[in-house]
Enzyme design. Structure first.
Site, mmCIF file in Angstrom:
data_model
loop_
_atom_site.group_PDB
_atom_site.id
_atom_site.type_symbol
_atom_site.label_atom_id
_atom_site.label_comp_id
_atom_site.label_asym_id
_atom_site.label_seq_id
_atom_site.Cartn_x
_atom_site.Cartn_y
_atom_site.Cartn_z
ATOM 1 N N THR A 131 82.095 46.023 -12.275
ATOM 2 C CA THR A 131 83.024 47.155 -12.301
ATOM 3 C C THR A 131 84.453 46.625 -12.239
ATOM 4 O OG1 THR A 131 81.388 48.482 -11.159
ATOM 5 C CG2 THR A 131 83.653 49.299 -11.112
ATOM 6 N N GLU A 161 77.181 49.179 -15.383
ATOM 7 C CA GLU A 161 75.860 49.404 -14.781
ATOM 8 C C GLU A 161 75.983 50.565 -13.791
ATOM 9 O OE1 GLU A 161 72.811 47.905 -15.283
ATOM 10 O OE2 GLU A 161 72.318 49.543 -13.923
ATOM 11 N N LYS A 217 82.499 53.959 -15.965
ATOM 12 C CA LYS A 217 81.955 53.548 -14.673
ATOM 13 C C LYS A 217 82.816 54.046 -13.501
ATOM 14 C CE LYS A 217 79.938 51.519 -11.429
ATOM 15 N NZ LYS A 217 78.658 50.964 -11.160
ATOM 16 N N GLY A 266 77.527 64.807 5.654
ATOM 17 C CA GLY A 266 77.242 63.906 6.772
ATOM 18 C C GLY A 266 78.360 62.904 6.972
ATOM 19 N N CYS A 273 80.609 49.820 -3.332
ATOM 20 C CA CYS A 273 81.068 50.392 -4.607
ATOM 21 C C CYS A 273 82.016 51.575 -4.448
ATOM 22 C CB CYS A 273 79.860 50.795 -5.443
ATOM 23 S SG CYS A 273 78.774 49.401 -5.758
ATOM 24 N N LYS A 276 85.554 51.060 -2.511
ATOM 25 C CA LYS A 276 86.505 50.135 -3.152
ATOM 26 C C LYS A 276 86.818 50.573 -4.578
ATOM 27 C CE LYS A 276 83.653 47.232 -5.768
ATOM 28 N NZ LYS A 276 83.707 46.987 -7.172
HETATM 29 C C1 UGA Z 1 76.853 54.023 -6.326
HETATM 30 C C2 UGA Z 1 76.597 54.941 -7.520
HETATM 31 O O1 UGA Z 1 75.752 56.033 -7.138
HETATM 32 C C3 UGA Z 1 75.915 54.171 -8.652
HETATM 33 O O2 UGA Z 1 75.756 55.009 -9.774
HETATM 34 C C4 UGA Z 1 76.772 52.964 -8.996
HETATM 35 O O3 UGA Z 1 76.149 52.165 -9.993
HETATM 36 C C5 UGA Z 1 76.975 52.099 -7.760
HETATM 37 O O4 UGA Z 1 77.610 52.886 -6.730
HETATM 38 C C6 UGA Z 1 77.849 50.943 -8.148
HETATM 39 O O5 UGA Z 1 79.021 51.170 -8.451
HETATM 40 O O6 UGA Z 1 77.332 49.824 -8.277
HETATM 41 P P1 UGA Z 1 75.302 53.168 -4.325
HETATM 42 O O7 UGA Z 1 76.591 52.741 -3.699
HETATM 43 O O8 UGA Z 1 74.174 52.207 -4.377
HETATM 44 O O9 UGA Z 1 75.587 53.611 -5.854
HETATM 45 O O10 UGA Z 1 74.752 54.431 -3.542
HETATM 46 P P2 UGA Z 1 74.886 56.014 -3.565
HETATM 47 O O11 UGA Z 1 73.514 56.538 -3.564
HETATM 48 O O12 UGA Z 1 75.840 56.518 -4.601
HETATM 49 O O13 UGA Z 1 75.492 56.259 -2.112
HETATM 50 C C7 UGA Z 1 76.808 55.844 -1.795
HETATM 51 C C8 UGA Z 1 77.176 56.316 -0.409
HETATM 52 O O14 UGA Z 1 77.356 57.727 -0.402
HETATM 53 C C9 UGA Z 1 76.146 56.018 0.674
HETATM 54 O O15 UGA Z 1 76.829 55.603 1.841
HETATM 55 C C10 UGA Z 1 75.447 57.338 0.884
HETATM 56 O O16 UGA Z 1 74.936 57.469 2.179
HETATM 57 C C11 UGA Z 1 76.579 58.321 0.634
HETATM 58 N N1 UGA Z 1 76.154 59.654 0.158
HETATM 59 C C12 UGA Z 1 75.503 59.782 -1.035
HETATM 60 C C13 UGA Z 1 76.438 60.788 0.904
HETATM 61 O O17 UGA Z 1 77.043 60.691 1.988
HETATM 62 N N2 UGA Z 1 76.058 62.017 0.442
HETATM 63 C C14 UGA Z 1 75.413 62.161 -0.739
HETATM 64 O O18 UGA Z 1 75.088 63.304 -1.107
HETATM 65 C C15 UGA Z 1 75.126 61.018 -1.498
#
Ligand code: UGA
Length: 447
Positions: A131, A161, A217, A266, A273, A276
């Site tokens: 990214t 990605e 992205k 929450g 990701c 930052k």
């Molecule tokens: C995120 C994006 O969802 C991916 O599409 C992207 O590829 C990735 O970053 C990246 O840039 O590499 P990720 O960080 O693995 O993926 O996880 P998420 O499921 O998006 O969760 C991110 C954060 O948000 C977590 O701390 C999660 O607990 C929080 N979250 C997520 C919430 O507080 N509420 C939600 O409804 C969803």
């Protein structure tokens, strides 16, 4: 799938074997390509070569092992081997936040392109997956054409990605979309060949220019962060009005124009990701003179950070006004469930803050304890949820692992000093915990 040898792409390298690169390399091997993964960290390369994952990701180890067993997947620390091996090179190195700045630290991307580029002496495609701030790929493409010995026969493309940690294998096998920033028909054809299987299964393939691919992205992550902070802002309003944000989120999510995803209220977002990426996006917008367009992201970030402070407040309220000398049990420190990643983890941040405020904090997490202990040796660590909450005056659920969702309020109640719980992820059934005699608090919920 059998080995491939029909098209222009037979041998692929993946530079940077973190969460992204390792999954990608193992999947490419499963797709029948010959794959060489490369990382500067020799300990990581040695572990991966033995079929051992240096991090936690459900379902990845069997994929890695089957790649190694097929003979199509191997790992190295050598750029020379990589340059000689690949028809196509994927750059998957990290782009963390620069210390003391909102900007992304691109040193790994630049270092990787420089080291690889100068060794490229035959036609190939270099594909960025990391990214990066919009505009980076055009600069790298120009540089590659100058430094590669094969000159213009070495082209650059950008193919962001979108996988999520904890679901990386499924997301890689069946992505929602494939975005390919390309500057030639040849580059597009090569990427279509790489992704032939998901394309045949119906995954949309979008060919774009380089900046649009980079933006696809960061804009996606900015949107997801905005949705999460939106519902968390609503949680603040709910607290002021005695409304229930979990019901509100449900009601909003049924509207197909809104959708229920990324609307779980929450403790907010963390990880390597979203935090930052929105900061780097703001920094880039400022450089481009369009900072006003993204000024709302400052608020998105601020709402998110306020969640952490509010959780500490709720724990303090349950501890009758002060955390000093209190025994606190914390369930979960990974930034999200099914991951051992603690980068910018809201849960770990809250645990460390409570320790700084004088509490004796004991933490348990099913996967992230080793990583957490390394960065926060001042906290106490337990080997199970029951051990973490034993004698606790306040218990906090900060990462919603299934194990914690399934926890029995009676069993935990039997070991704590006081039945006080802060559900930082709105993951528990408030009624059954209250019925078991617990004082239950959650962000944006009435009590
Ligand atoms: C995120 C994006 O969802 C991916 O599409 C992207 O590829 C990735 O970053 C990246 O840039 O590499 P990720 O960080 O693995 O993926 O996880 P998420 O499921 O998006 O969760 C991110 C954060 O948000 C977590 O701390 C999660 O607990 C929080 N979250 C997520 C919430 O507080 N509420 C939600 O409804 C969803």
């Amino acid at each position: 799938m059998a080995a491939r040898g029909d098209g222009a792409v037979r041998r692929i390298t993946v530079l940077g074997t973190g969460y992204l690169g390792t999954v990608h390399a193992a999947w490419l091997a499963q797709m029948g390509f010959e794959v060489l993964g490369m990382d500067a960290d020799s300990a990581k390369v040695s572990a991966l070569s033995r079929g051992v994952l240096p991090f936690y990701e459900p379902g990845l180890e069997p994929l890695l092992r089957s790649g190694l067993e097929s003979g199509r997947l191997s790992f190295t620390t050598s750029y020379a081997e990589v340059a000689a091996f690949g028809d196509l090179h994927f750059i998957c190195v990290g782009t963390p936040q620069r210390p003391g700045s909102y900007r992304a630290d691109l040193s790994q991307v630049h270092g990787c392109l420089r080291a690889l580029g100068t060794l490229l002496d035959r036609p190939c495609l270099v594909v960025g997956k990391s990214t990066v701030p919009v505009g980076t790929a055009e600069v790298l493409a120009e540089r590659l054409s100058v430094i590669a010995r094969a000159g213009l026969a070495c082209e650059l493309a950008w193919n962001p990605e979108f996988l999520r940690e904890g679901r990386a294998v499924q997301d890689t096998m069946r992505p929602d979309r494939i975005v390919a920033g390309v500057t030639s028909a040849r580059a597009e054809a090569m990427l279509r060949e790489v992704y032939a299987e998901p394309i045949a299964a119906g995954t949309p393939f979008l060919a774009t220019d380089l900046p649009t691919a980079e933006l696809a992205k960061v804009a996606a992550n900015a949107f997801l962060a905005t949705k999460i902070s939106f519902i968390n802002a609503m949680a603040e309003v709910c607290e002021a009005t005695n409304a229930d944000v979990t019901k509100l989120s449900e009601a909003l999510g049924f509207d197909p124009r809104i959708g229920a995803a990324a609307l779980r209220p929450g403790l907010g977002f963390g990880g390597g990701c979203l935090p930052k990426d929105i900061r780097a996006f703001m920094a880039r917008a400022e450089e481009l003179g369009v900072d006003q367009a993204l000024s709302f992201l400052r608020e998105v970030d601020a709402i998110n950070m306020r969640r952490r402070a509010r959780i500490v407040d709720q724990a303090t309220e349950l501890a009758c006004g002060s955390l000093r000398g209190q025994t606190i049990g914390v369930l979960g420190v990974a930034f999200k469930p099914d991951s051992d990643d603690i980068r910018d983890s809201p849960a770990l941040d809250v645990a460390a803050t409570m320790h700084r405020l004088g509490a004796a904090v004991t933490v348990y997490d099913p996967a992230a304890l080793v990583n957490a202990r390394r960065t926060h040796p001042e906290l106490s660590y337990a080997g199970s949820a029951l051990d973490a909450v034993t004698s606790a005056n306040v218990t906090l659920l900060l990462t919603e692992w299934q194990e914690f969702r399934d926890a029995d309020p009676e069993e935990l109640g039997g070991v704590v000093a006081k039945r006080n719980i802060v559900d930082g992820r709105n993951a528990l059934d408030a009624d059954s915990w209250r019925a078991a005699g617990w004082t239950y608090r959650a962000l944006g919920r009435p009590y």
